[in-house]
Design a protein around this motif. Structure first.
Motif, PDB file in Angstrom:
ATOM      1  N   MET A 172       0.839  -1.195   0.000  1.00 13.68           N
ATOM      2  CA  MET A 172       0.000   0.000   0.000  1.00 13.68           C
ATOM      3  C   MET A 172       0.882   1.257   0.000  1.00 13.68           C
ATOM      4  SD  MET A 172      -2.789   1.160   2.900  1.00 13.68           S
ATOM      5  CE  MET A 172      -3.931  -0.191   2.648  1.00 13.68           C
ATOM      6  N   LYS A 174      -9.253   7.770  -0.674  1.00 15.23           N
ATOM      7  CA  LYS A 174      -9.245   6.471  -1.348  1.00 15.23           C
ATOM      8  C   LYS A 174      -9.304   5.305  -0.360  1.00 15.23           C
ATOM      9  CE  LYS A 174      -9.251   8.217  -5.284  1.00 15.23           C
ATOM     10  NZ  LYS A 174     -10.589   8.161  -5.879  1.00 15.23           N
ATOM     11  N   ALA A 175      -8.626   5.430   0.776  1.00 13.91           N
ATOM     12  CA  ALA A 175      -8.607   4.342   1.763  1.00 13.91           C
ATOM     13  C   ALA A 175      -8.530   4.919   3.167  1.00 13.91           C
ATOM     14  CB  ALA A 175      -7.419   3.411   1.513  1.00 13.91           C
ATOM     15  N   GLU A 204     -12.221   2.728   0.080  1.00 15.42           N
ATOM     16  CA  GLU A 204     -11.882   1.419   0.661  1.00 15.42           C
ATOM     17  C   GLU A 204     -11.794   1.566   2.182  1.00 15.42           C
ATOM     18  OE1 GLU A 204      -8.914  -2.326  -0.173  1.00 15.42           O
ATOM     19  OE2 GLU A 204      -8.507  -0.410  -1.163  1.00 15.42           O
ATOM     20  N   TYR A 208     -11.140  -0.085   5.928  1.00 11.87           N
ATOM     21  CA  TYR A 208     -10.591  -1.150   6.771  1.00 11.87           C
ATOM     22  C   TYR A 208     -11.123  -0.971   8.193  1.00 11.87           C
ATOM     23  CZ  TYR A 208      -7.218  -1.789   2.983  1.00 11.87           C
ATOM     24  OH  TYR A 208      -6.632  -2.022   1.767  1.00 11.87           O
TER      25      TYR A 208
END
Length: 304
Positions: free
Chosen positions: A2, A14-15, A70, A72
């Motif tokens: 990443m 984005k994440a 995205e 987590y």
């Protein structure tokens, strides 16, 4: 691997790591409270229920999914409050800093192993022991890094003082090409309306050139004034003491155009819409009882 990338608070996301309210443990006793607002709700019998907080965080996750981010989540630890992902780590540029936090929160960091495995180990940095720093006090903003701090000699007496002067110097050394600007915050262990737990409790940039600010969160008027001058008075939304207490400045930007906010923040949300923002309103008032809100429960990993 990443590729981390965070240089500001608002570029398209984005994440992100979003904390979790699952298995957050029993209601703390008054002497276990880390901040005056949690203490207030513990004593009043209004401390938030796990089921309500799970629903609020699910609503946040749905907004991220809607915008193609995205997401987590940490591994769920039994009887552990893992809501505030911003406390345990933060990203500046391509580096993830492991915060030196309260020792009993160390396992929260280990619980984000799904993300840690994807990052080059050389980019995961643990500051030296004397550096106290939490992500709520750290705001990359283009060529600046804004840091909330408290440097009074009574620093050790405040459970609410989370970032020290050694941290400011450390970030300066790590990012010599940036202008690191620190702000002394007002601290109180007992009065939540006189306590700025982190910088994002009294200040946050939105869009490309606007900011939400609370004057009384800053100990030094000239530091508050510096921010007003930097963003321009017409671009600043000034919040009241009561609005700071409700965490009005702790919204979260998915992009320069999209802000996630608490649905009860009517005055702020109307202002944001007047400025042309899309406001994604979600319920988050139960989580707010722990003196943390939307920014506190996220840890951005990649912005465009």
């Amino acid at each position: 691997m990443m590729q981390l990338n965070i240089v500001d608070e608002t570029s398209p996301l984005k994440a992100v790591i979003l904390g979790t309210a699952k298995s957050c443990g029993p209601i703390p006793s008054p002497d276990e409270a880390y901040d005056p607002k949690s203490l207030e709700h513990i004593l009043a019998g209004t401390y938030p229920k796990e089921a309500d907080m799970i629903l609020e965080m699910d609503a946040f996750a749905q907004v991220f999914q809607k915008h193609g981010v995205e997401v987590y989540r940490p591994e769920v630890l039994e009887d552990c409050n893992q809501i505030f992902a911003r406390d345990i780590a933060f990203v500046i540029e391509d580096k993830l800093f492991h915060a030196n936090i309260l020792p009993d929160r160390e396992r929260e960091f280990v619980a984000i192993h799904e993300v840690l495995y994807k990052i080059d180990p050389n980019k995961v940095i643990r500051p030296p022991e004397e550096v106290h720093i939490e992500g709520g006090d750290v705001m990359p903003w283009n060529d600046h890094i804004f840091i909330g701090t408290y440097i009074g000699p009574d620093y050790p007496d405040f459970i609410t003082a989370r970032t020290n002067k050694e941290a400011v110097e450390y970030i300066r050394r790590m990012f010599p090409h940036k202008t690191v600007k620190s702000f002394e915050l007002r601290k109180s262990n007992t009065d939540p309306k006189e306590n700025a737990l982190h910088l994002d409790c009294c200040f946050q940039p939105v869009g490309k050139d606007k900011a939400i600010l609370h004057k009384n969160g800053f100990l030094l008027e000239e530091e508050y004034q510096w921010l007003v001058d930097y963003f321009g008075k017409d671009n600043v939304f000034e919040i009241t003491k009561d609005e700071m207490y409700q965490m009005f400045s702790n919204v979260f930007s998915i992009s320069p155009e999209v802000v996630v906010s608490e649905k009860g923040f009517t005055r702020l949300n109307n202002w944001l819409r007047e400025q042309g923002f899309t406001v994604e309103e979600i319920p988050y008032a139960e989580i707010a009882k722990q003196e943390g809100l939307l920014r506190c429960s996220t840890m951005p990993l990649i912005r465009e």
